[in-house]
Design an enzyme around this catalytic site. Structure first.
Site, short mmCIF file in Angstrom:
data_model
loop_
_atom_site.label_atom_id
_atom_site.label_comp_id
_atom_site.label_asym_id
_atom_site.label_seq_id
_atom_site.Cartn_x
_atom_site.Cartn_y
_atom_site.Cartn_z
N HIS A 75 0.84 -1.20 0.00
CA HIS A 75 0.00 0.00 0.00
C HIS A 75 0.87 1.24 0.00
CE1 HIS A 75 -3.46 2.57 0.87
NE2 HIS A 75 -2.65 3.23 1.66
N ASP A 103 -15.28 1.88 8.07
CA ASP A 103 -14.24 2.85 7.71
C ASP A 103 -14.77 3.87 6.71
OD1 ASP A 103 -11.47 3.93 7.36
OD2 ASP A 103 -11.78 3.15 5.35
N ARG A 160 -15.09 12.05 9.18
CA ARG A 160 -13.85 12.74 9.54
C ARG A 160 -13.54 13.87 8.56
NH1 ARG A 160 -9.93 8.12 9.05
NH2 ARG A 160 -8.38 9.74 9.35
N SER A 180 -7.47 3.04 9.55
CA SER A 180 -8.23 3.10 8.31
C SER A 180 -7.49 2.35 7.19
CB SER A 180 -8.44 4.57 7.94
OG SER A 180 -8.93 4.72 6.63
N LYS A 239 -8.31 -1.83 5.61
CA LYS A 239 -8.60 -2.16 4.21
C LYS A 239 -7.66 -3.24 3.68
CE LYS A 239 -8.88 2.33 3.65
NZ LYS A 239 -9.26 3.72 3.44
N1 URA Z 1 -6.15 7.22 3.65
C1 URA Z 1 -6.99 6.34 4.20
O1 URA Z 1 -7.27 5.29 3.65
N2 URA Z 1 -7.53 6.61 5.41
C2 URA Z 1 -7.25 7.74 6.07
O2 URA Z 1 -7.76 7.92 7.15
C3 URA Z 1 -6.39 8.67 5.48
C4 URA Z 1 -5.83 8.38 4.26
#
Ligand code: URA
Ligand code: CA
Length: 440
Positions: free
Chosen positions: A82, A161, A168, A183, A187
């Site tokens: 990632h 999320d 947020r 977060s 994923k």
């Molecule tokens: N990227 C994400 O996937 N989550 C966040 O909270 C910030 C950036």
């Protein structure tokens, strides 16, 4: 349990228990807890932080809020990668075939991009016919057969999320290390990764502009991985200038192909070997970083990495002729050189603003629904440290019309700073963050 008590507890700087975090996240995911209470909790977290155990609990609860991709039918250790996001970041297109050629199975779920250019899925769709809407069964079968598949996200992964992130975004609580770390990690885990390699960018084109924050984020994610039993390492890499030279979908595909031929830009090649080396090591296919990187270099030299890329494009129905004849990829009608009005040495580039130039030319989407133009973008000719004579080409704008290129020209010129002093380009690889390391 009373939500207001949990908000108060966090507001006063105490840690929530695992049960309390489960109650909050599942309650929010299932609409039993309203946005206003969740906003107050998120702000309390933003101001008070969370410890590692809480952050890991939050990650797992977000994973549990939705489906999880089951990759157990794929043989071997599945290592996912990632990136926290940069400009002209073509690494996934190179890394997939590169590590697959070294024997690591790559089952990549990717998104469409929102931002300067498209995401990996969009870039691959530069190949006419390329199909990313695979079934999970087809996806797994392709990985077992060819070692590599890239699929668009279909399953409903981490809905908690998605909801929390949207909240947020409008409550000034995005920039919280534990919230960002959980977060991102939720994923990756929901997508079925056994082990995770993170590319945490720092610099003008990065989400984390300051290296100190990038390091904190990296450390937090590595600790989450350690707590929940998914080996995780993070590489902190420079994003003060775009990676490679190309910023744009088909333009980056061409750059990725050159890199797979062993003829790519030095920075992109180095980052791919570094990240790939970590992936190969986590997959247990090499005993040391040196051995892993040597293995990967061999796949560039003997053509097997490029061959994997051909197989990927072919297996997913794309026009494979374009791998060897990149002129078959979408091409913009206008290629507009931007000349330097003065001489000097490139002392800095505003990576983010260069990304926005590509976006203005049509390479990215502003909203989920906007169309994307595969052909357009920016190809730099000069990077930090390069000497520029008056009249030299700084970049070529690939545009749909001369008027559109002219409209971006001034904006592009303002992203380049020329000085008198020699400068050394910022080092690409800043640090490797692994579990059990001492805090530096
Ligand atoms: N990227 C994400 O996937 N989550 C966040 O909270 C910030 C950036
Ligand atoms: Ca690039």
């Amino acid at each position: 349990m009373e939500v207001v008590e949990l908000i108060r507890k966090k507001r006063d700087g105490q840690a929530l228990t695992s049960e309390e975090i489960r109650f909050l996240i599942q309650g929010y995911a299932h609409e039993r807890i309203p946005d206003y209470q969740m906003s107050a909790w998120a702000m309390a977290v933003r101001l008070q932080g969370m410890d590692t155990r809480e952050t890991a609990d939050l990650t797992l609860e977000m994973v549990r809020s939705g489906e999880e991709v089951d990759l157990s039918a794929i043989k071997g250790i599945k290592v996912d990668k990632h990136s926290t996001g940069g400009v002209g970041d073509t690494t996934t297109l190179v890394l997939g075939p590169l590590v697959a050629a070294a024997g690591v199975p790559v089952a990549k779920l990717s998104g469409r991009g929102l931002g300067h250019t498209g995401g990996t899925i969009d870039k691959l769709e530069s190949f006419s016919g390329f199909d990313t809407a695979l079934s999970t069964a087809g996806f797994v079968q392709q990985v077992n057969e060819w070692g590599l598949a890239v699929m668009g996200q279909t399953a409903d992964l981490t809905p908690a999320d998605k909801k929390l992130y949207a909240l947020r975004d409008v409550t000034a609580t995005v920039d919280s290390i534990p919230l960002i770390a959980s977060s991102i990690m939720s994923k990756k885990i929901a997508a079925g990764a056994d082990a995770i390699v993170l590319d945490v960018k720092t610099g003008s084109g990065a989400f984390m502009k300051e290296e100190k924050q990038a390091r904190e984020l990296a450390r937090s994610m590595v600790e989450i991985g350690q707590r929940i039993g998914r080996q995780t390492v993070a590489v902190i890499s420079d994003m003060n200038q775009p990676l490679g030279y190309a910023v744009g979908n088909a333009l980056e595909v061409k750059e990725a192909i050159e890199t797979l031929k062993g003829k790519g830009p030095r920075d992109l090649t180095e980052l791919c070997l570094t990240l790939g080396g970590q992936m190969v090591t986590l997959a247990g296919m090499a005993g040391s970083r040196e051995e892993a990187e040597a293995k990967l270099k061999a796949t560039l030299d003997d053509g097997s990495a490029l061959e994997r890329f051909r197989q990927l494009v072919k297996a997913q129905g794309g026009d494979v002729r374009a791998v060897d004849e990149p002129d078959r990829l979408p091409q913009s009608p206008v290629q507009f050189p931007v000349h330097s009005p003065i001489q000097g040495i490139v002392t800095s580039l505003d990576a983010e603003a260069i990304g926005l130039c590509a976006m203005q030319l049509g390479a990215g989407r502003k909203t989920k629904e906007s169309p994307i133009d595969y052909s357009v973008g920016v190809v730099l000719q000069k990077k930090i440290g390069d000497v520029v004579q008056k009249g030299d080409t700084l970049a070529v704008l690939h545009a749909n019309s001369r008027a559109e290129a002219e409209a971006v020209q001034e904006r592009f010129l303002s992203t380049v700073t020329l000085g008198e002093q020699r400068v050394t380009p910022p080092p690409l690889i800043r640090e490797l963050v692994t579990a059990g390391q001492e805090e530096s």
